[in-house]
Write an enzyme that holds these catalytic residues in place. Structure first.
Site, PDB file in Angstrom:
ATOM      1  N   SER A  40       0.800  -1.222   0.000  1.00 15.19           N
ATOM      2  CA  SER A  40       0.000   0.000   0.000  1.00 15.19           C
ATOM      3  C   SER A  40       0.833   1.272   0.000  1.00 15.19           C
ATOM      4  CB  SER A  40      -0.951   0.006   1.208  1.00 15.19           C
ATOM      5  OG  SER A  40      -0.235  -0.170   2.417  1.00 15.19           O
ATOM      6  N   ASP A 331      -2.971   8.308   7.701  1.00 15.63           N
ATOM      7  CA  ASP A 331      -3.906   7.477   8.451  1.00 15.63           C
ATOM      8  C   ASP A 331      -3.113   6.736   9.523  1.00 15.63           C
ATOM      9  OD1 ASP A 331      -2.667   5.337   7.117  1.00 15.63           O
ATOM     10  OD2 ASP A 331      -4.314   5.058   5.701  1.00 15.63           O
ATOM     11  N   HIS A 334      -0.117   4.841   7.142  1.00 14.67           N
ATOM     12  CA  HIS A 334       0.559   5.372   5.959  1.00 14.67           C
ATOM     13  C   HIS A 334       0.981   6.830   6.132  1.00 14.67           C
ATOM     14  CE1 HIS A 334      -2.190   2.118   4.621  1.00 14.67           C
ATOM     15  NE2 HIS A 334      -1.093   1.717   4.001  1.00 14.67           N
TER      16      HIS A 334
END
Length: 367
Positions: A40, A331, A334
């Site tokens: 991600s 978040d 990340h």
């Protein structure tokens, strides 16, 4: 301590004065293409159409990205976007599902949220594209590149591929979405931290050798970041008065140490290959001087996340913090674009001898 702070301040000043435009020569690409393998931290849309919880194609993700919520797990550009700019690319590398025609000659992004070195990693989140599957996708693209070059000559396509940069960042989820989730996986019961790091490196070695067999010769491999410093792990384990969950960072560092030895071995044994180690953990270190001079918030996400959400992703349509450049984390897992800029610029052009080994990405591109 004073010496450490002084060095940190010097490095920070260099980062703050580091202008992307100063190293782009009129948009001239330094390499013909970039291929991206990862999770991600590099995903730019590969998970959008998958049946998975691990996706970021909704607001407030992309609030600072020109195209909005594209699937990037950040408020703006991710690290590989910025590295591509530094290498002279005018556009981001396209994700695998929409890369076609002659676009693939610029490279392809295969990265997938929740993906890992191990095939089962991230299974509890739903579908994801593991490193093995990303390599399979790359084989498909290689066939397309041969056709796009106007011939089926293996020699021609091999020569082309050997000049490209390969950015590889895998292993974070093998801890976050595997080893540290005993409710879903048995790895932490089967293996000690040393054994698990060794197992991951053995599997990663096979994958990197496969990448070499498929024509890669200039490969930048990211070490794992300071997972124990993420808001999610801090909320889960607490920090006992320190800035991070130390046992997690210590166990992850076992992988990083073994990875450096692996890359040395590959450089010695694979003809014409250059593997470099990018010290993500070192670059993203939460030194107190960085906290004072740049980031104001290092342990709290900028966007609102669910209290019981194992993903640590932003709640849909909630307004994020307005001062995003002062936050380390977008978040609960990340980084913000602000931290991505630092990571990318120091990966591309080392500002410390410890940022990349044995050379940085800018030097790798010139080989």
């Amino acid at each position: 301590m004073a010496v450490g702070v002084t060095v940190c301040c010097m490095v920070l000043a260099m980062v703050m004065s580091f202008d992307v435009s100063t190293i782009r020569v009129y948009g001239e690409k330094q390499v013909p293409c970039i291929f991206i393998f990862g999770d991600s931290l590099a995903d730019n849309g590969n998970n959008n159409a998958l049946t998975t919880k691990a996706k970021a194609n909704y607001q407030p993700y992309g609030v600072d990205f020109p195209a909005g919520a594209t699937g990037r797990f950040s408020n703006g550009r991710n690290t590989v976007d910025i590295i591509a700019e530094l290498l002279g690319f005018n556009e981001s590398i396209k994700p695998f599902p929409i890369a076609n025609g002659r676009d693939i000659l610029n490279g392809v992004n295969y990265a997938s949220g929740a993906a890992g070195i191990r095939d089962e990693t991230g299974l509890q989140q739903g579908d994801r594209i593991s490193m093995n599957r990303q390599l399979q996708n790359h084989e498909t693209i290689i066939i397309g590149i041969s056709k796009a070059l106007g011939n089926t000559s293996a020699t021609t396509s091999s020569s082309y591929l050997s000049k490209c940069i390969y950015l590889v960042g895998m292993g974070n989820n093998d801890y976050v979405n595997n080893y540290y989730m005993p409710q879903f996986y048995t790895t932490s019961l089967q293996y000690t931290p040393h054994q698990y790091a060794t197992l991951l490196i053995q599997q990663f070695s096979h994958q990197l050798r496969t990448l070499y067999r498929l024509g890669a010769r200039k490969i930048a491999v990211n070490g794992l970041g300071q997972i124990g410093c993420t808001p999610k792990e801090l909320a889960t384990y607490g920090n006992n008065g320190s800035a991070c969950v130390q046992f997690i960072n210590d166990e992850v560092q076992l992988f990083n140490n073994k990875l450096k030895f692996l890359l040395d071995e590959l450089n010695s044994n694979l003809t014409n290959a250059t593997f470099i180690y990018v010290n993500t953990s070192g670059i993203q270190s939460t030194d107190p001087a960085l906290t004072v001079l740049w980031f104001r918030v290092v342990d709290t996400p900028c966007c609102e996340v669910g209290s019981d959400d194992a993903l640590g992703t932003c709640l849909p349509l909630k307004s994020p913090c307005p001062n995003r450049s002062e936050y380390v984390f977008w978040d609960a897992f990340h980084p913000t674009e602000a931290l991505n800029i630092i990571t990318a610029t120091r990966s591309y052009k080392s500002l410390s001898p410890y940022d990349a080994y044995p050379i940085d990405i800018s030097t790798l591109a010139q080989l």
